[in-house]
Structure formats: structure tokens, C-alpha cells
Scaffold this motif. Sequence first.
Motif, PDB file in Angstrom:
ATOM      1  N   VAL D  30       0.783  -1.141  -0.092  1.00 20.33           N
ATOM      2  CA  VAL D  30       0.134   0.030   0.061  1.00 20.33           C
ATOM      3  C   VAL D  30       0.919   1.162   0.075  1.00 20.33           C
ATOM      4  O   VAL D  30       1.598   1.295   0.941  1.00 20.33           O
ATOM      5  CB  VAL D  30      -1.049   0.041   1.062  1.00 20.33           C
ATOM      6  CG1 VAL D  30      -1.672   1.342   1.231  1.00 20.33           C
ATOM      7  CG2 VAL D  30      -1.908  -1.129   1.293  1.00 20.33           C
ATOM      8  N   TYR D  31       0.855   2.153  -1.095  1.00 15.95           N
ATOM      9  CA  TYR D  31       1.321   3.481  -1.082  1.00 15.95           C
ATOM     10  C   TYR D  31       0.509   4.423  -1.564  1.00 15.95           C
ATOM     11  O   TYR D  31      -0.256   3.896  -2.345  1.00 15.95           O
ATOM     12  CB  TYR D  31       2.546   3.304  -1.925  1.00 15.95           C
ATOM     13  CG  TYR D  31       3.696   2.394  -1.765  1.00 15.95           C
ATOM     14  CD1 TYR D  31       4.427   2.776  -0.652  1.00 15.95           C
ATOM     15  CD2 TYR D  31       3.851   1.194  -2.219  1.00 15.95           C
ATOM     16  CE1 TYR D  31       5.616   1.878  -0.211  1.00 15.95           C
ATOM     17  CE2 TYR D  31       4.695   0.201  -1.634  1.00 15.95           C
ATOM     18  CZ  TYR D  31       5.784   0.805  -0.743  1.00 15.95           C
ATOM     19  OH  TYR D  31       6.743  -0.181  -0.150  1.00 15.95           O
ATOM     20  N   ASP D  32       0.725   5.572  -1.344  1.00 15.61           N
ATOM     21  CA  ASP D  32      -0.221   6.824  -1.386  1.00 15.61           C
ATOM     22  C   ASP D  32       0.446   7.809  -1.371  1.00 15.61           C
ATOM     23  O   ASP D  32       0.698   8.591  -0.141  1.00 15.61           O
ATOM     24  CB  ASP D  32      -1.812   6.674  -0.946  1.00 15.61           C
ATOM     25  CG  ASP D  32      -2.760   7.347  -1.559  1.00 15.61           C
ATOM     26  OD1 ASP D  32      -2.334   8.548  -2.216  1.00 15.61           O
ATOM     27  OD2 ASP D  32      -3.898   7.032  -1.453  1.00 15.61           O
ATOM     28  N   PRO D  33       0.537   8.830  -2.373  1.00 12.12           N
ATOM     29  CA  PRO D  33       1.279  10.362  -2.329  1.00 12.12           C
ATOM     30  C   PRO D  33       0.352  10.955  -1.358  1.00 12.12           C
ATOM     31  O   PRO D  33       0.916  12.280  -1.000  1.00 12.12           O
ATOM     32  CB  PRO D  33       1.408  10.671  -3.741  1.00 12.12           C
ATOM     33  CG  PRO D  33       1.284   9.513  -4.738  1.00 12.12           C
ATOM     34  CD  PRO D  33       0.475   8.473  -3.987  1.00 12.12           C
ATOM     35  N   ALA D  34      -0.647  10.625  -1.162  1.00 14.64           N
ATOM     36  CA  ALA D  34      -1.800  11.502  -0.309  1.00 14.64           C
ATOM     37  C   ALA D  34      -0.881  11.867   0.839  1.00 14.64           C
ATOM     38  O   ALA D  34      -1.294  12.798   1.546  1.00 14.64           O
ATOM     39  CB  ALA D  34      -3.144  11.091  -0.261  1.00 14.64           C
ATOM     40  N   GLN D  35      -0.334  10.873   1.488  1.00 12.01           N
ATOM     41  CA  GLN D  35       0.358  10.809   2.984  1.00 12.01           C
ATOM     42  C   GLN D  35       1.127  12.282   2.884  1.00 12.01           C
ATOM     43  O   GLN D  35       1.324  12.851   3.761  1.00 12.01           O
ATOM     44  CB  GLN D  35       1.037   9.617   3.168  1.00 12.01           C
ATOM     45  CG  GLN D  35       0.294   8.483   3.624  1.00 12.01           C
ATOM     46  CD  GLN D  35       0.907   7.342   3.918  1.00 12.01           C
ATOM     47  OE1 GLN D  35       1.780   6.621   3.348  1.00 12.01           O
ATOM     48  NE2 GLN D  35       0.832   7.117   5.170  1.00 12.01           N
ATOM     49  N   ALA D  36       2.054  12.229   1.776  1.00 17.39           N
ATOM     50  CA  ALA D  36       2.979  13.295   1.703  1.00 17.39           C
ATOM     51  C   ALA D  36       2.269  14.674   1.384  1.00 17.39           C
ATOM     52  O   ALA D  36       2.579  15.562   1.990  1.00 17.39           O
ATOM     53  CB  ALA D  36       3.874  12.992   0.415  1.00 17.39           C
ATOM     54  N   ARG D  37       1.151  14.662   0.473  1.00 16.02           N
ATOM     55  CA  ARG D  37       0.520  15.787   0.142  1.00 16.02           C
ATOM     56  C   ARG D  37      -0.344  16.483   1.506  1.00 16.02           C
ATOM     57  O   ARG D  37      -0.175  17.649   1.582  1.00 16.02           O
ATOM     58  CB  ARG D  37      -0.585  15.339  -0.820  1.00 16.02           C
ATOM     59  CG  ARG D  37      -1.113  16.685  -1.671  1.00 16.02           C
ATOM     60  CD  ARG D  37      -2.540  16.356  -2.050  1.00 16.02           C
ATOM     61  NE  ARG D  37      -3.589  16.083  -1.001  1.00 16.02           N
ATOM     62  CZ  ARG D  37      -4.374  14.985  -0.902  1.00 16.02           C
ATOM     63  NH1 ARG D  37      -4.248  14.150  -1.778  1.00 16.02           N
ATOM     64  NH2 ARG D  37      -5.311  15.043  -0.006  1.00 16.02           N
ATOM     65  N   ILE D  38      -0.675  15.541   2.264  1.00 14.71           N
ATOM     66  CA  ILE D  38      -1.675  16.039   3.449  1.00 14.71           C
ATOM     67  C   ILE D  38      -0.594  16.908   4.488  1.00 14.71           C
ATOM     68  O   ILE D  38      -0.999  17.827   4.986  1.00 14.71           O
ATOM     69  CB  ILE D  38      -2.270  14.869   4.239  1.00 14.71           C
ATOM     70  CG1 ILE D  38      -3.240  14.161   3.223  1.00 14.71           C
ATOM     71  CG2 ILE D  38      -2.934  15.488   5.573  1.00 14.71           C
ATOM     72  CD1 ILE D  38      -4.365  13.193   3.505  1.00 14.71           C
TER      73      ILE D  38
END
Lengths: 139, 139, 139, 139, 139, 139
Positions: D30-38
Motif C-alpha cells: 500500500v502506497y499513496d502520495p496523499a500521505q506526503a500531500r496532506i
Amino acid sequence: MPLLDRLIALVDRISPPEDVHAHCDLPCGVYDPAQARIEAESVKGIQEKYQGSDDEVFRDRCILIKEERADLVKHHLWVLWTDYFKPEHAQKYPQLHQLFWDATKAAGASKKSEDPADGQKLLDLIQEIDTIFWETKKA
Amino acid sequence: MPLLDRLIALVDRISPPEDVHAHCDLPCGVYDPAQARIEAESVKGIQEKYQGSDDEVFRDRCILIKEERADLVKHHLWVLWTDYFKPEHAQKYPQLHQLFWDATKAAGASKKSEDPADGQKLLDLIQEIDTIFWETKKA
Amino acid sequence: MPLLDRLIALVDRISPPEDVHAHCDLPCGVYDPAQARIEAESVKGIQEKYQGSDDEVFRDRCILIKEERADLVKHHLWVLWTDYFKPEHAQKYPQLHQLFWDATKAAGASKKSEDPADGQKLLDLIQEIDTIFWETKKA
Amino acid sequence: MPLLDRLIALVDRISPPEDVHAHCDLPCGVYDPAQARIEAESVKGIQEKYQGSDDEVFRDRCILIKEERADLVKHHLWVLWTDYFKPEHAQKYPQLHQLFWDATKAAGASKKSEDPADGQKLLDLIQEIDTIFWETKKA
Amino acid sequence: MPLLDRLIALVDRISPPEDVHAHCDLPCGVYDPAQARIEAESVKGIQEKYQGSDDEVFRDRCILIKEERADLVKHHLWVLWTDYFKPEHAQKYPQLHQLFWDATKAAGASKKSEDPADGQKLLDLIQEIDTIFWETKKA
Amino acid sequence: MPLLDRLIALVDRISPPEDVHAHCDLPCGVYDPAQARIEAESVKGIQEKYQGSDDEVFRDRCILIKEERADLVKHHLWVLWTDYFKPEHAQKYPQLHQLFWDATKAAGASKKSEDPADGQKLLDLIQEIDTIFWETKKA
């Protein structure tokens, strides 16, 4: 626990295996006072930069980053003291406990001070520990 | 912010002061690949101890402590890559990004492997980074 | 730093103010050996549960959670040793350094042991520290 | 290790099982650039609040909380770069390494800046990464 | 998983064993509101020291250390709420959820306030939780 | 604190400024249940991988990484509950406290379970929170 393991465990109680990881939490056996020294150099470096700046945000960041770095110095020193050093070392170097106490207290004092001389005092104490450390490694 | 500081801040916008902390998060300017190397030695040391032990609890602890140490290797390498190295270094050493990618991937691979040869591969890549690092410091 | 503060800072160098936060990193002055004791009770509790279980996943989790708890014991003890205790305490209690060394080593030993007797040894040493601590608070 | 497992382990060496967790530390995939964006949105939000306040304590807290949030941005980006992306991605997107270098450097720069424009630059770079990320997921 | 364990696991599905670690993440069963209370005393202590000081660096450090301590208060309270308390407690003490919400919100409010009265409010709420906690332990 | 600021502070006591950072620790105002959801997807992903593997080291790593991910789920949910939601939300959604209690307890339960159905239950509860969250944002 499977039966076989229970048997092995039982045998172990009667005749304990050689303790391959005695006196250290990390079984790897790798220690190096360089870890504390690098963070302490950072503490002193921050104190120097603080003196040379008039920028409020920059100075605020100095204080908070120095707090973290000094905490890392303390952590690395405590680990060295508790995990690496053994009773025979404490016997050969009767100043050992006091030296670590002074060094970790100096790291705490560096949090409160913006004077690079305090960072240097900390580095000097780490140097004393470093000397003892490498003597025990050679022994 | 006091009036005087507001004035200084205003003047700064017109004629920005020399950026004393360019390209580094920590204003201290202290970096040393030894931090990554020491943790990587720990990773390899744990892999060796794992091979030499039949104790289930000990081996479990090897796996979990190696996970942490390999994470520290990755962290120290990432900080070096992003915070220490500057565009002119990347120009002079065009392999820089790939080297850091390979090294941090090797640290990840060491979490999954109990083979000291994988720990050694990681150490070799850190050695390559170390060589470049000290060349840039001398320059 | 505004002019007024610079003046105050200057005056401070000549006649330093009473050091309200001497010998402690946290200026708050709050210390309590209960922090180390609670985590040590957790260590012993985990050792007991480990003995009473045959579930592999549960036992794995015991090992990894005990590792963390024992680390917290060490951390709380180190902070107490370095930050709370002062030279006059070390003079009055000449066993102080050795006691903290033994206690933090016992916390490390509890990581490697699934025997509640080791957790109890750790608790006994913390009890000795607790006794000294409250004597110094009353003094 | 029980006998049965030893046998399985032995067989595995001769004919290794398909590597179900290749190229990722976390076996979950599971990876998601949303973590960095938030976290980057948080950085920019703090910069805006900083500009709108005259309260010294509030501004101090802005600086220290922004420091942590920017560190989280860097961490999430580094993990994405090292753990998610594979050699075939780097081949298809030759700008990948430079993009991550620029984005993590922009996160570091945001620690030093109270200007929301710097937070926006960081968000723009994360947006570029996000676009590539979802293209590779669809592929 | 060895055959024997597979059998045990199979049997467990049909007739689950008494859940020795129900409703707690840590299987140790050790909880104590003293952990939250000690950190909250620290928060209040810092607020008092802040009021008594004119030193900018000292006050900056107060703010950042208070931030950490208040975070620890929140963490210890959340763990208590989620991990220790069970549905039967929530039934007997219908104010339980609201009380924890108020207490953790008070810890957050203490980050923004340098007024010891806010630290005291936090301590009062923790005292209410403490009373309920020890009643449930006696029950 | 400079004189001017003291005056401002004094004025503030008499007529407090609009509280720009009410009910949140982070002054940035950025919240997103995606943070908890991503970690929960990781928890479920690990449970699935655990079921599909016979490798002891791999399964050990599943347990320890799942422990960390589930802790992050809990942390993100607690922050959302305490920091984002306000009394008017709790009034409009009377199930709010119970929902967060159930969700964080489900995250704890996922640490003990290797069954993806438990990870899914956690994801379902986070979905309920997510629905409420976005309704309050629109309101």
C-alpha cells in the motif's frame, strides 16, 4: 511452543548455552562513540550559527533543533554506558560512571546554552570516553 | 514581532542576507556517512548472529532489531542525499541519485534477508557514498 | 533580538540571574520513578503471559512489545539519573551510579528473558532507586 | 525452529519461492502520495497562519510544528521513492530521481520559510509525483 | 507453522480459548493514570516557570517542551480510553467518553496556553479519570 | 519580552483576539481521514500476505510491521477525534464517541489477528467516520 522446542528449552536450563549476546541489548556487538560525537558537533555548530544570526525564525529553529540533537547525544552516551561497558571495564576505569554522568549532564546543559564553549566542553568529555572505549576494544 | 524586527525583515526582502543555512535543514552543517555505516554494520552483525543461533526468541529479536537498524540506515542515507548534497555535486557525480537509490533499496532488502552477504552489499554501497562525500568535503 | 533584550542579555553576562532550571533538561522539575516502575511492571506482566501461552503470534508480539517497554524503562531511568540527581545526592548515596547501571542493565537483560523472575529483579532495583528518590525529595 | 520448518527452509534454498514482497519494506503493497500531500498542505497552512498572527507564542509554535510536518513530508516522499518505485519506472520516467530530490529539498526549504508560496512550490512538486505514481499504478 | 500448532489453531476456531488479552493491545494488563498525570504536572510546571522568566531562550524551550509533554498526556489518555476501558465500564460510567474527550482537548489547549490555570484544569480532569479507573480496578 | 509585546499582551487580556486556532493543536487546520485509512489498508494487506506465506521470517515481519501500522491507525483516529471534531459535531452525530471508540478498538484487535476480515471491519468503521467527516466539512 512445539514439543521439540520444549525439550531444548528444558535442556538449556540444566546446561545453559554460551551466552552469545551477554551485556548488550542489540545482539550485533557494534558500538561507536562517533555516534554521540557527531551529534555533539552538531550541537556546537548550532551554537556557533546562533551567535552569528539576527534572524528570529532562524534562532528559534536553532533552539529546537539543538534540543533534539542534545537528546540524541544523551541517548547514544547512555546506550554506550549501559550496553557496551562491562563490570571489568568499570573496575579498570573507576572514573567511568562519573565520566558518563558528567558527559550526559553536559549534553543537558548544552540545551540551555547558546555558547559554543559549552558544546566544546561536551565534545571534550566525549573525547575522554572515546579514548577509554578504544582502549577496551584493543584489550 | 517588535517594530525593529519588522524593519529588519523589510530590509531583508529588498536585500536578502547571505543564506547561512542554504541546502541543509539542520543549520549546523555537520554530516558524516559514518552514521549510516555504523547502523549498517549492526545490520550485518545481526545477520551473522542470526545464522549462529538456534534460539527462537533470540532469532525473533534479531529480525525486529534488524528492521529498526535498517530503517536508521535508510534515514541517515536519505538525509545525506537530500540535505548535504548540492546541485554541483550531482553534476560532478552523475551516478549520485542512482547510488543513493541502490543503497537505500539495499537497506530495505537487508530487512528481508538473514544473509550477511546482503549486509555486506549494503556496506559496499555506503563505502562508495563515503568516498564521494569526502571528495566533496575536500573540494 | 530587540535592543532591550540585548541589554538584558549583556547585563546577564556580568551578573547571571539565579539559574531556575539548574540540572534538569525539562524546566518543569517534575520527576517520578513511577514512570520506570509502570513500564517494568509491564515487562514482568508480558513475561508471565508469555509463559502461559502456546500461541505463536501472541508470543511473537510479547517479544516485540517487551522490547519496547524495556527500552522505556531504560529511558526513564537514564533521565532520572542524569537529570534529576545532583552531585550532593551522589555524595550522600555513593551507590547511586552503580545502582542505576545495574537497573538499566537489568532492563536490557529482561529483553532477552521470558522469565518473570528477571522482571522482578528489575522491579526490585527500581524500588531501591525509588526509596532514595523520595528521601532526597523530603530532604 | 521445528524440524518440519527446517526442511521447508532447506527446500527453499534449492528452489526459492516466488518473492511476494519484492521491492517493498512493508509487505503490504500500500502506497499513496496523499500521505506526503496532506502533510505538505499542513506546512502551507501553517505558513499562512503565521503571516496572519502577531502572537509570539503562536508563531513559535508554528515554527516548531512546521518543522515536524516538513519532516513527515520528506519521510513519506523518501519511502515512496525508495520502496515503491522500481527500475522500470525510473527508465520510463528519467526525471524521477531529480523530481524526488527537488521535492524533498523543497520540504527542507519550507522549514526555513514562512512564505506560503514555498509551501505551494512543495505541493506542486508532490502533484507531479502524484501524476507519475497513478500512471504507474494503472500500467 | 508446525503441524501441532496448526491442529491447536484449528481446535481454537471451533472452541476459542479464553481470551487472555481481550481489549488491550499490550498483553501485559498494566495501566495507570499516573502516566498521564505526571506529564500533566510537567505541563503545569512549565507554565509556571514560563511566567517567572524573562529569558527568551528559556521561554522558547518552555513552549517546545510543553508541546511534547502535552502530546504525551494525550497519548497516555487515549491509550487508557481505548485499551483499558471496556463496554461494561462505559455502561456504568456514561460520562466516560465525554470525560476523555474533554481531558484530551484540555491537553491540546495547554499547548496554546502559558497560564498554569489551564494546566490545573487538565490535572482536574485527569483526577476524575483516575477516580473512575481505580473504582473499576476494585470492582 | 519587549515592552511593546507586553503592552499587546496586556491589551489581549482585556479584549482577547479572535481565537484563530480554536480546537486544534496544529494551527494548520488540515485533517483527512485518508491518513487512518491508508494505514488500515496496510494492516489488511499484511494480513492477506501473512495468510499466503509459509516463510517464518516473513510472517514474523508481518506481525511486527502490522503492530506499527495499527498504532498509526489509532494515532490518526485519536487526533481526528480530539483535535478536529467540535462539540457541535458531537451534538449532531451522537454516535461519534462510540464510533471512534469502536474504530480504535478494532485497530487494536487487528494487531492480534491475522485474519483480513478483521482488517476489513476496521476499514468499514473508518469509512463511517470518513462519511461524517466530509459532511461536517461541507456544512
